[in-house]
Motif scaffolding. Structure first.
Motif, mmCIF file in Angstrom:
data_model
loop_
_atom_site.group_PDB
_atom_site.id
_atom_site.type_symbol
_atom_site.label_atom_id
_atom_site.label_comp_id
_atom_site.label_asym_id
_atom_site.label_seq_id
_atom_site.Cartn_x
_atom_site.Cartn_y
_atom_site.Cartn_z
ATOM 1 N N ALA A 49 7.140 -12.724 13.436
ATOM 2 C CA ALA A 49 8.478 -12.141 13.334
ATOM 3 C C ALA A 49 9.210 -12.690 12.117
ATOM 4 C CB ALA A 49 9.272 -12.461 14.607
ATOM 5 N N ARG A 50 10.008 -11.832 11.499
ATOM 6 C CA ARG A 50 10.883 -12.204 10.374
ATOM 7 C C ARG A 50 10.121 -12.742 9.169
ATOM 8 N NH1 ARG A 50 16.258 -11.851 12.225
ATOM 9 N NH2 ARG A 50 16.119 -10.632 14.141
ATOM 10 N N HIS A 51 8.886 -12.283 9.015
ATOM 11 C CA HIS A 51 8.051 -12.706 7.896
ATOM 12 C C HIS A 51 7.498 -11.452 7.232
ATOM 13 C CE1 HIS A 51 5.298 -15.297 5.657
ATOM 14 N NE2 HIS A 51 4.281 -14.539 6.021
ATOM 15 N N ASN B 76 12.881 -9.821 5.934
ATOM 16 C CA ASN B 76 12.599 -9.061 7.147
ATOM 17 C C ASN B 76 13.706 -9.413 8.144
ATOM 18 O OD1 ASN B 76 11.760 -8.276 9.700
ATOM 19 N ND2 ASN B 76 9.697 -9.141 9.528
#
Lengths: 258, 217
Positions: A30-32, A72
Motif C-alpha cells: 500500500a502507498r508504494h 500513491n
C-alpha cells in the motif's frame, strides 16, 4: 484498454501479447509505487487502498516525468512534477493544480496495461487483458513465492543456463539438505519447471522469466511442495535463503555469458 | 545551540540534518559554497577543520568532524532512550558498525558518481557505478530478508538506527549519478519507509512520501 504504440523492444522474438509476472504480490505494498520494466517498456505498478493493482506506463502524459517518483495516495497517483492526479482503474486525470476550476479532458489519461494477480504474483500484459495464466504444477500443494532475482542477462540466456542443469535441496533444513539435480521441463521460452522427488515428497520450482529488455531479465520463482512440511517460520526463512542462493548462482552463470 | 557547517547538496551533511530532524534538535546552519566556489578549502574553514571536509558541528565547546562521529555524538547526547544507537545491545551495535562501513563505501561509489556527474569531480565513473550496483545488490537482498523476518530496517530493530540514516542519502540520490534503482525493489520499499520516519527532512532531489495507510486509519 488499448495498446500504446507498442513495438517490440529487445529481442524481436519476445511476444508482446502475453502475460508476464512483474512482482510478488505482497511486494506491491500500500502507498508504494513499484518501478519495473517489461520488453523495454517502463511500468509503474501500484495498489490502491481497495486492493486493486494498476500497471501504468511510467510516464506522466503531461511532461513525461516518471510516475514512479510520484505519490500513491491510496486512490490516485500524483505526479511529482506539476501535481496532476490520475485515478486508480481508469487512469483518468482528475485534477490539474494549475487549473483547479477546470474538469480535465477525457484525453488526459495515463497509458494503462493489463494487470492481474495470480499464484502470488502481479502479472502484466502489454496488449489486451484477458486473465493471467493458471500454472499450478501440483494439485493441493503448498505454494511459496521466492525472492525474485534481477539479472543483467536476457531471458533467453537465463533459460539456456537453467536448462543446462539446476540443483536444489528438497528439504534445506532437514535430512535431505544437499542439493540434487532437478528434472527440468520447459513449457515455453519463459516458463521452466524444476522438480525434485523423494519418497512421498515432491518439490517443484516454476521459474517465470520476465524479459525486462534486450539485456536484462528478472527470474521469478514459485515453489510448490507436497508431503510433510514443518511449517516452522525459521524453516521457511531457511528455504527462502536456500532458493535465493541457488537462483543467485543461476543469475551469476547467466551474466558470465553476457 | 549546535552549529552545523553545512552544504545543502552534500549527502553527508544531509545524514546529519536527517538525524537532527528526527531527534528534534534545533541548530544553526552555516552554509558553505562548496560548489562551485570551494569554500570548504578556504583559510577560514581550514582553521575549523584542517581536512577541509564537511559536515562539522560545534556543540557546547566540542568541534566534531565526520558523519560517524557526529551521529554517535548526537544520539549519545540527545537520544536518551537510545533508540537510534542502542547502548547496551552489542549485537545491534556490531550490525550498525557494519552498515556504517557500507555507508562509507556507498559514498565512495554512488556518492562519487553523483559528484562526478553533477559537480564535475574527478572519478572513474564506470568503476563507481559498478561498485554502487554491487553494494545495492547486497543491500536489496539484506532488506528483502529483513522484511521476511518481520522488520523493515537494516539492523534487526523495530526502530530505525543511525545505520538507516547513514545509508539513505547516497542510495536515494543515486540516480543523479546515473545509477537506477529499478532493479532493487526492496531498496525502493525501504526508502519509502525512511521517508515516513517522523520529522523526516527533505533535501534538493529528495521528496517526502505519501502518508502511510496505517497512519490514516
Amino acid at each position: 484498454m488499448s495498446a500504446i504504440g507498442l513495438t517490440a523492444a529487445g529481442d524481436a522474438s519476445d511476444p508482446i501479447d502475453r502475460w508476464f509476472p512483474v512482482a510478488r504480490g505482497e511486494e506491491v505494498v500500500a502507498r508504494h509505487i513499484v518501478q519495473t520494466q517489461l520488453l523495454g517498456r517502463e511500468i509503474a505498478v501500484w495498489r490502491d487502498d481497495a486492493g486493486v493493482v494498476n500497471a501504468w506506463e511510467n510516464r506522466c502524459p503531461h511532461r513525461g516525468v516518471r510516475l514512479s517518483i510520484g505519490l500513491n495516495t491510496g486512490t490516485e497517483l500524483h505526479c511529482r512534477y506539476h501535481g496532476w492526479r490520475y485515478a486508480s482503474g481508469s487512469g483518468q486525470c482528475t485534477y490539474v493544480p494549475a487549473h483547479p476550476g477546470q474538469k480535465p479532458a477525457a484525453a488526459m489519461r495515463v497509458g494503462r496495461f493489463g494487470a492481474g494477480e495470480a499464484h502470488g504474483f502481479v502479472w502484466v500484459n502489454l496488449i489486451e487483458p484477458a486473465e493471467p495464466p493458471h500454472l499450478s504444477a501440483l494439485a493441493s500443494a503448498q505454494a511459496t513465492t521466492l525472492r525474485s532475482i534481477y539479472a543483467r542477462a536476457p531471458a533467453v540466456t537465463v533459460a539456456a543456463c537453467l536448462l543446462r542443469g539446476y540443483r536444489f535441496a528438497l528439504d534445506p533444513t532437514g535430512a535431505d539438505d544437499s542439493p540434487t539435480d532437478a528434472a527440468l521441463v520447459a513449457s515455453d521460452a519463459y516458463t521452466i519447471r524444476a522438480s525434485v522427488h523423494a519418497v512421498l515428497r515432491e518439490a517443484v520450482v516454476t521459474f517465470l522469466l520476465q524479459p525486462v529488455g534486450a539485456s536484462q531479465s528478472v527470474i521469478h520463482g514459485l515453489l510448490e511442495t507436497t508431503g510433510e512440511t514443518s511449517g516452522v517460520d525459521a524453516d521457511r526463512l531457511a528455504v527462502l535463503r536456500h532458493h535465493n542462493a541457488q537462483m543467485t548462482a543461476l543469475r551469476d552463470a547467466a551474466e558470465e555469458l553476457c | 545551540m549546535i552549529s552545523l557547517y553545512d552544504f545543502e547538496l552534500s549527502a553527508e551533511c544531509y545524514q546529519v540534518r536527517l538525524m537532527m530532524a528526527a531527534l528534534r534538535i534545533s541548530y544553526r546552519r552555516i552554509e558553505l559554497d562548496v560548489y562551485p566556489n570551494r569554500e570548504h578549502e578556504s583559510p577560514w574553514f581550514l582553521k575549523i577543520n584542517p581536512s577541509g571536509r564537511l559536515p562539522v558541528i560545534e556543540d557546547d565547546g566540542l568541534t566534531l568532524c565526520g558523519t560517524r562521529a557526529i551521529l554517535e555524538h548526537l544520539t549519545g547526547r540527545y537520544d536518551p532512550g537510545g533508540r537510534w544507537y542502542p547502548r547496551d545491545d552489542p549485537k545491534t551495535r556490531a550490525s550498525i558498525a557494519r552498515w556504517l562501513e557500507v555507508a562509507e563505501r556507498l559514498a565512495a561509489t554512488a556518492g562519487a558518481a553523483r559528484m562526478h556527474d553533477t559537480m564535475f569531480e574527478h572519478a572513474d565513473i564506470d568503476a563507481c557505478r559498478a561498485g554502487a550496483h554491487a553494494l545495492f545488490r547486497a543491500l536489496d537482498e539484506h532488506l528483502w530478508f529483513a522484511e521476511q523476518s518481520g522488520h523493515g530496517w537494516l539492523c534487526s530493530q523495530s526502530h530505525p538506527t543511525i545505520a538507516d540514516l547513514a545509508c539513505f542519502p547516497d542510495v536515494m540520490l543515486s540516480e543523479e549519478g546515473g545509477i537506477s534503482r529499478l532493479p532493487y525493489p526492496a531498496i525502493r520499499r525501504w526508502t519509502d519507509r525512511v521517508k515516513r520516519i517522523p520529522h523526516f527532512a527533505t533535501m534538493s532531489g529528495i521528496f517526502s512520501a505519501s502518508p502511510a495507510r496505517s497512519a490514516l486509519t
